[in-house]
Design a protein around this motif. Structure first.
Motif, PDB file in Angstrom:
ATOM      1  N   ALA A  38     -51.732   9.344  41.640  1.00 16.93           N
ATOM      2  CA  ALA A  38     -50.316   9.083  41.900  1.00 16.93           C
ATOM      3  C   ALA A  38     -49.932   7.824  41.137  1.00 16.93           C
ATOM      4  N   VAL A  39     -48.749   7.845  40.541  1.00 15.66           N
ATOM      5  CA  VAL A  39     -48.300   6.747  39.697  1.00 15.66           C
ATOM      6  C   VAL A  39     -46.894   6.325  40.109  1.00 15.66           C
ATOM      7  N   ALA A  40     -46.658   5.027  40.126  1.00 17.69           N
ATOM      8  CA  ALA A  40     -45.307   4.493  40.324  1.00 17.69           C
ATOM      9  C   ALA A  40     -45.097   3.419  39.274  1.00 17.69           C
ATOM     10  N   SER A  41     -43.997   3.481  38.576  1.00 18.42           N
ATOM     11  CA  SER A  41     -43.777   2.497  37.516  1.00 18.42           C
ATOM     12  C   SER A  41     -42.321   2.067  37.467  1.00 18.42           C
ATOM     13  N   ALA A  42     -42.097   0.893  36.900  1.00 22.72           N
ATOM     14  CA  ALA A  42     -40.747   0.353  36.736  1.00 22.72           C
ATOM     15  C   ALA A  42     -40.788  -0.650  35.600  1.00 22.72           C
ATOM     16  N   SER A  43     -39.626  -0.884  35.030  1.00 24.39           N
ATOM     17  CA  SER A  43     -39.549  -1.776  33.875  1.00 24.39           C
ATOM     18  C   SER A  43     -38.663  -2.983  34.154  1.00 24.39           C
ATOM     19  N   MET A  44     -38.962  -4.052  33.441  1.00 23.27           N
ATOM     20  CA  MET A  44     -38.203  -5.285  33.603  1.00 23.27           C
ATOM     21  C   MET A  44     -38.111  -5.981  32.250  1.00 23.27           C
ATOM     22  N   LYS A  45     -36.927  -6.428  31.896  1.00 25.29           N
ATOM     23  CA  LYS A  45     -36.732  -7.102  30.624  1.00 25.29           C
ATOM     24  C   LYS A  45     -37.071  -8.591  30.757  1.00 25.29           C
ATOM     25  N   VAL A  46     -37.745  -9.098  29.734  1.00 22.00           N
ATOM     26  CA  VAL A  46     -38.186 -10.489  29.736  1.00 22.00           C
ATOM     27  C   VAL A  46     -37.920 -11.098  28.360  1.00 22.00           C
ATOM     28  N   ALA A  47     -37.478 -12.336  28.349  1.00 22.02           N
ATOM     29  CA  ALA A  47     -37.255 -13.025  27.077  1.00 22.02           C
ATOM     30  C   ALA A  47     -37.659 -14.483  27.208  1.00 22.02           C
ATOM     31  N   SER A  48     -38.216 -15.004  26.153  1.00 17.05           N
ATOM     32  CA  SER A  48     -38.578 -16.426  26.142  1.00 17.05           C
ATOM     33  C   SER A  48     -37.448 -17.227  25.508  1.00 17.05           C
ATOM     34  N   ASN A  76     -37.905 -17.482  42.388  1.00 16.41           N
ATOM     35  CA  ASN A  76     -38.170 -16.345  43.290  1.00 16.41           C
ATOM     36  C   ASN A  76     -36.918 -15.490  43.323  1.00 16.41           C
ATOM     37  N   SER A  77     -37.030 -14.260  42.912  1.00 21.12           N
ATOM     38  CA  SER A  77     -35.830 -13.431  42.859  1.00 21.12           C
ATOM     39  C   SER A  77     -36.200 -11.969  43.020  1.00 21.12           C
TER      40      SER A  77
END
Lengths: 224, 196
Positions: free
Chosen positions: B38-48, B195-196
């Motif tokens: 079973a797989v659960a995935s999600a994406s999040m954008k990150v920038a330096s 923390n968000s």
């Protein structure tokens, strides 16, 4: 009528010798049919049948991911990270199927090919803590029991080798309250007259995909 | 009735096909012990972010990266105004300035002084804000660095006055002052935990 009489017979004439043979054949066929019907009746009388019903269904294995109450979860954008920054994101991972799981892992991949996701020493790193109850997102405090599930691991590593969060059983209905800590390691680079050095970690972006995976529990044989 | 040769060929083909199917099943089928996953995935954008400062005489827009050279040629040269421009996306808490003297400074007693006008902009020799001396350089200290310790936000400017004093020479002054500014990791805002 060619079967029971001789078609060419006239008054005073005798029938050919084939007439008795036809009768013999007919008698034989009739007897055989009678024997066959009789035999079938005998065997039918010896049949016996017993039936039973057993209900069977397959289970389900399911992982679902959602934001912790008060958190935007993975749906948010982390921007303008400076070296040394840590961004904590809070999610709930639920084993919602009917079959227990085992071996919960996390893999992380990033779009593009920048140092953020390809460099182990300079790029992003992920650490995960679990809390026995929901996190207080605004403060990052766990009022229950905190468990370190994954020590800080570079994304560059997690891309090729998923990290182990739970090596043993993942119970049916288990909810993991996770604090996902994304950090950018401290750097020593210097920007001169507005020009960053070659191989800088500055001004890069990516979209990270976190993938949690579990396997079904060990198959069992039951006797009941 | 099929010719004998054709029958042999057909048998061989059937055998080969059967073997291929068995091998395919072994290769494609799940190995012994394979389990459902079973797989659960999600994406999040990150920038330096980025950090840096540019010395410039421009007063608006984004200046070009590079050193800044100011030339003082009169016996009593007038002060010149320039600025540190925050070219990064992170606030700066400090900026390091390096001043190199050349020309008659090599043989004269010349002092170059940089003074920031914090909170305002130099207008001639007038600063309505807070004057903060960044540093002074002479022939013997040419090329060394001093640190401006006030902070300024991304895309903001700090107005700076450069003055040259010639205390020992009565001859013609011909001095080039080359400014280089650097931003090191200690000079952008402190690292934070969110923390968000």
């Amino acid at each position: 009528v060619r079967i029971f009489g001789y078609a060419g017979a006239h008054a005073g004439q005798t029938a050919p010798e084939s007439k008795p043979k036809t009768r013999i054949w007919l008698a034989t066929a009739f007897s055989g049919a009678i024997l066959a019907v009789t035999a079938a009746g005998v065997f039918a009388g010896l049949n016996a049948t017993a039936t039973g019903t057993e209900a069977a269904s397959s289970g389900t294995l399911s992982l679902t991911l959602g934001a912790e109450t008060g958190s935007a979860g993975f749906g948010q954008t982390i921007s303008n990270m400076a070296p040394g920054d840590v961004s904590n994101v809070y999610v709930d991972l639920t084993n919602g199927g009917t079959i227990a799981g085992t071996g919960l892992t996390l893999g992380v991949t990033g779009t593009g090919s920048t140092l953020l996701t390809t460099s182990a020493p300079k790029g992003l790193a992920v650490a995960i803590n679990g809390c026995s109850v929901a996190w207080t997102v605004s403060t990052g405090v766990c009022s229950g029991t905190t468990t370190a599930l994954l020590a800080s691991d570079p994304v560059a590593t997690l891309t090729t080798t998923p990290g182990s969060l739970v090596s043993g059983a993942v119970a049916v209905g288990a909810v993991y309250h996770l604090q996902v800590s994304l950090s950018l390691p401290t750097e020593t680079e210097t920007t001169t007259n507005g020009t960053p050095p070659v191989g800088t970690i500055q001004g890069l972006s990516t979209s990270l995909t976190y993938t949690f995976t579990e396997s079904q529990r060990t198959a069992t044989t039951t006797n009941s | 009735v099929e010719p004998k040769g054709k029958g042999v060929v057909t048998a061989v083909l059937r055998t080969v096909t059967g073997v291929a199917l068995v091998i395919g099943a072994l290769l494609l089928g799940p190995p012994a012990g394979a389990a459902v996953k079973a797989v659960a995935s999600a994406s999040m954008k990150v920038a330096s972010g980025s950090f840096g400062a540019i010395p410039t005489t421009t007063t608006s827009g984004t200046p070009s990266a590079g050193v800044l050279t100011l030339v003082f040629t009169d016996p009593t040269p007038a002060a010149q105004v320039f600025s540190f421009y925050n070219s990064g996306t992170l606030p700066l808490v400090a900026t390091t300035a390096a001043v190199a003297l050349s020309g008659s400074a090599e043989t004269s007693t010349i002092t170059v002084t940089l003074t920031a006008c914090v909170g305002a902009t130099w207008s001639g020799t007038t600063c309505s804000g807070t004057k903060t001396t960044i540093g002074s350089w002479t022939q013997s200290t040419s090329g060394t660095t001093d640190v401006f310790t006030d902070g300024y936000a991304a895309a903001a400017r700090v107005s700076i006055e450069a003055t040259v004093a010639n205390s020992g020479s009565t001859g013609t002054l011909d001095t080039a002052v080359t400014l280089t500014v650097t931003s090191s990791p200690r000079q952008y805002r402190a690292a934070i935990k969110t923390n968000s």
